[in-house]
Design a protein around this motif. Sequence first.
Motif, PDB file in Angstrom:
ATOM      1  N   PHE A   1      69.347  -4.830  27.299  1.00 29.84           N
ATOM      2  CA  PHE A   1      69.058  -6.277  27.243  1.00 29.84           C
ATOM      3  C   PHE A   1      69.486  -6.870  25.893  1.00 29.84           C
TER       4      PHE A   1
ATOM      5  N   GLN B   1      68.491  -6.206  22.823  1.00 31.94           N
ATOM      6  CA  GLN B   1      67.301  -6.608  22.055  1.00 31.94           C
ATOM      7  C   GLN B   1      67.393  -6.214  20.578  1.00 31.94           C
TER       8      GLN B   1
ATOM      9  N   LEU C   1      65.142 -10.816  15.271  1.00 31.02           N
ATOM     10  CA  LEU C   1      65.308 -11.291  13.891  1.00 31.02           C
ATOM     11  C   LEU C   1      64.017 -11.079  13.112  1.00 31.02           C
TER      12      LEU C   1
ATOM     13  N   GLY D   1      66.472 -16.023  25.588  1.00 27.58           N
ATOM     14  CA  GLY D   1      66.034 -14.748  25.023  1.00 27.58           C
ATOM     15  C   GLY D   1      65.120 -14.903  23.826  1.00 27.58           C
TER      16      GLY D   1
ATOM     17  N   GLU E   1      63.396 -15.829  29.238  1.00 29.78           N
ATOM     18  CA  GLU E   1      63.400 -14.407  28.861  1.00 29.78           C
ATOM     19  C   GLU E   1      63.443 -13.538  30.115  1.00 29.78           C
TER      20      GLU E   1
ATOM     21  N   ASP F   1      66.519 -14.172  34.569  1.00 32.66           N
ATOM     22  CA  ASP F   1      67.864 -13.926  34.054  1.00 32.66           C
ATOM     23  C   ASP F   1      68.524 -15.295  33.916  1.00 32.66           C
ATOM     24  N   VAL F   2      68.942 -15.648  32.720  1.00 34.45           N
ATOM     25  CA  VAL F   2      69.489 -16.993  32.493  1.00 34.45           C
ATOM     26  C   VAL F   2      70.697 -17.272  33.384  1.00 34.45           C
TER      27      VAL F   2
ATOM     28  N   ASN G   1      69.330 -16.666  19.501  1.00 36.73           N
ATOM     29  CA  ASN G   1      69.948 -15.416  19.058  1.00 36.73           C
ATOM     30  C   ASN G   1      70.319 -14.717  20.357  1.00 36.73           C
TER      31      ASN G   1
ATOM     32  N   TYR H   1      75.503  -8.601  24.804  1.00 32.56           N
ATOM     33  CA  TYR H   1      76.272  -8.053  25.935  1.00 32.56           C
ATOM     34  C   TYR H   1      76.707  -9.131  26.920  1.00 32.56           C
TER      35      TYR H   1
HETATM   36  N1  SAM Z   1      65.152 -14.527  19.954  1.00 32.28           N
HETATM   37  C1  SAM Z   1      64.695 -13.203  19.612  1.00 32.28           C
HETATM   38  C2  SAM Z   1      64.917 -12.954  18.147  1.00 32.28           C
HETATM   39  O1  SAM Z   1      65.802 -13.576  17.584  1.00 32.28           O
HETATM   40  O2  SAM Z   1      64.202 -12.130  17.577  1.00 32.28           O
HETATM   41  C3  SAM Z   1      65.354 -12.111  20.461  1.00 32.28           C
HETATM   42  C4  SAM Z   1      66.859 -12.122  20.500  1.00 32.28           C
HETATM   43  S1  SAM Z   1      67.557 -10.695  21.251  1.00 32.28           S
HETATM   44  C5  SAM Z   1      69.124 -10.631  20.447  1.00 32.28           C
HETATM   45  C6  SAM Z   1      68.061 -11.231  22.870  1.00 32.28           C
HETATM   46  C7  SAM Z   1      66.948 -11.549  23.850  1.00 32.28           C
HETATM   47  O3  SAM Z   1      67.536 -11.974  25.086  1.00 32.28           O
HETATM   48  C8  SAM Z   1      66.047 -10.373  24.205  1.00 32.28           C
HETATM   49  O4  SAM Z   1      64.719 -10.780  24.152  1.00 32.28           O
HETATM   50  C9  SAM Z   1      66.439 -10.003  25.634  1.00 32.28           C
HETATM   51  O5  SAM Z   1      65.403  -9.422  26.386  1.00 32.28           O
HETATM   52  C10 SAM Z   1      66.850 -11.372  26.178  1.00 32.28           C
HETATM   53  N2  SAM Z   1      67.808 -11.318  27.312  1.00 32.28           N
HETATM   54  C11 SAM Z   1      68.752 -10.384  27.556  1.00 32.28           C
HETATM   55  N3  SAM Z   1      69.446 -10.687  28.668  1.00 32.28           N
HETATM   56  C12 SAM Z   1      68.933 -11.838  29.151  1.00 32.28           C
HETATM   57  C13 SAM Z   1      69.220 -12.644  30.296  1.00 32.28           C
HETATM   58  N4  SAM Z   1      70.194 -12.316  31.156  1.00 32.28           N
HETATM   59  N5  SAM Z   1      68.479 -13.756  30.497  1.00 32.28           N
HETATM   60  C14 SAM Z   1      67.491 -14.100  29.634  1.00 32.28           C
HETATM   61  N6  SAM Z   1      67.171 -13.383  28.536  1.00 32.28           N
HETATM   62  C15 SAM Z   1      67.884 -12.260  28.289  1.00 32.28           C
END
Ligand code: SAM
Length: 291
Positions: free
Chosen positions: A26, A28, A31, A56, A77, A102-103, A126, A130
């Motif tokens: 995902f 993850q 920050l 996310g 999320e 899933d966005v 953020n 992927y």
């Molecule tokens: N915003 C947080 C931060 O900056 O600490 C987390 C950022 S992390 C790089 C990416 C986030 O996107 C994760 O929480 C992950 O679970 C979520 N994510 C991944 N694929 C996603 C999707 N298809 N739809 C929605 N959220 C997703």
Amino acid sequence: MREKISTPLKTKEIIEKYGFYFKKNFGQNFLVDQNVLKNIVLASGITKDDFVMEIGPGIGSLTQFLGDSAKTVCAIEIDKNLLPILEDTLSGYDNIHVINSDVLKLDLNEIIKTYGNGRKAKLAANLPYYITTPIIMELLEKHADIESMTVMVQKEVADRMQAKPGTKDYGALSVAVQFYCNAHTDFIVPPSCFMPKPNVDSAVITLTLKENTVSVKNVALMFKIVKCAFGQRRKTLLNGLYNLGNFGLSKDELTQSLEEAGFDSRIRGEALSVEQFALLADIMEQKIKNK
Ligand code: SAM
């Protein structure tokens, strides 16, 4: 205003408390640097009138800052294991809505209509690395009601978005971003600002949607041409169009189209600017109509 969670220590505490495990699939990387978070909000130009969409939220580090600065925030999320954590870290923010989905499966314009109170959205995120490109392409191609996107992406992707014709970084993403947006890199973020640390440098980039973009009669046709141009990068544009395009035009007609646009028929797709793709699309559109 709630106590902020975005330090390495607090983030560790929270994930241990909830027995949470980072999921690589995902994307993850959370920050853990408050200055980076404050600077994302600053770069996005969010005001108390704004409706902000976050893709996310993770454990809610950026979401808290967005909640402090915006009128309404909608955070999408995918990971349901993060929901109890978000309920905790975002408690006290009655202007934040979390959607578990899933966005890429959502109709974002519906969400903007529901929560935006008649306003377009500003996106701040953020992004999960992927799927950065599919997310940006989806938002641009589906004409989401968004005025700007301030997003953390891999530095290499930020470079690709702003790449000029004829460079190795220039591709379909560059054309789409530059057709729809004005783009600039706000700042570079090293791996040390994340938990766990990614292997690459990241960049925060702001894409501001253009009110008037390059004029072209058939945008869908133009992007079909762009896809052909970069689908077989090592071949000539003519071969890309002929092999991949299915435009209903013969090779001679495609050659004529290129020549009418002022190109040598051996030109490669990566040499064309956004304006030149638009010009070629207009010429091909006419030829297709005349058939
Ligand atoms: N915003 C947080 C931060 O900056 O600490 C987390 C950022 S992390 C790089 C990416 C986030 O996107 C994760 O929480 C992950 O679970 C979520 N994510 C991944 N694929 C996603 C999707 N298809 N739809 C929605 N959220 C997703």
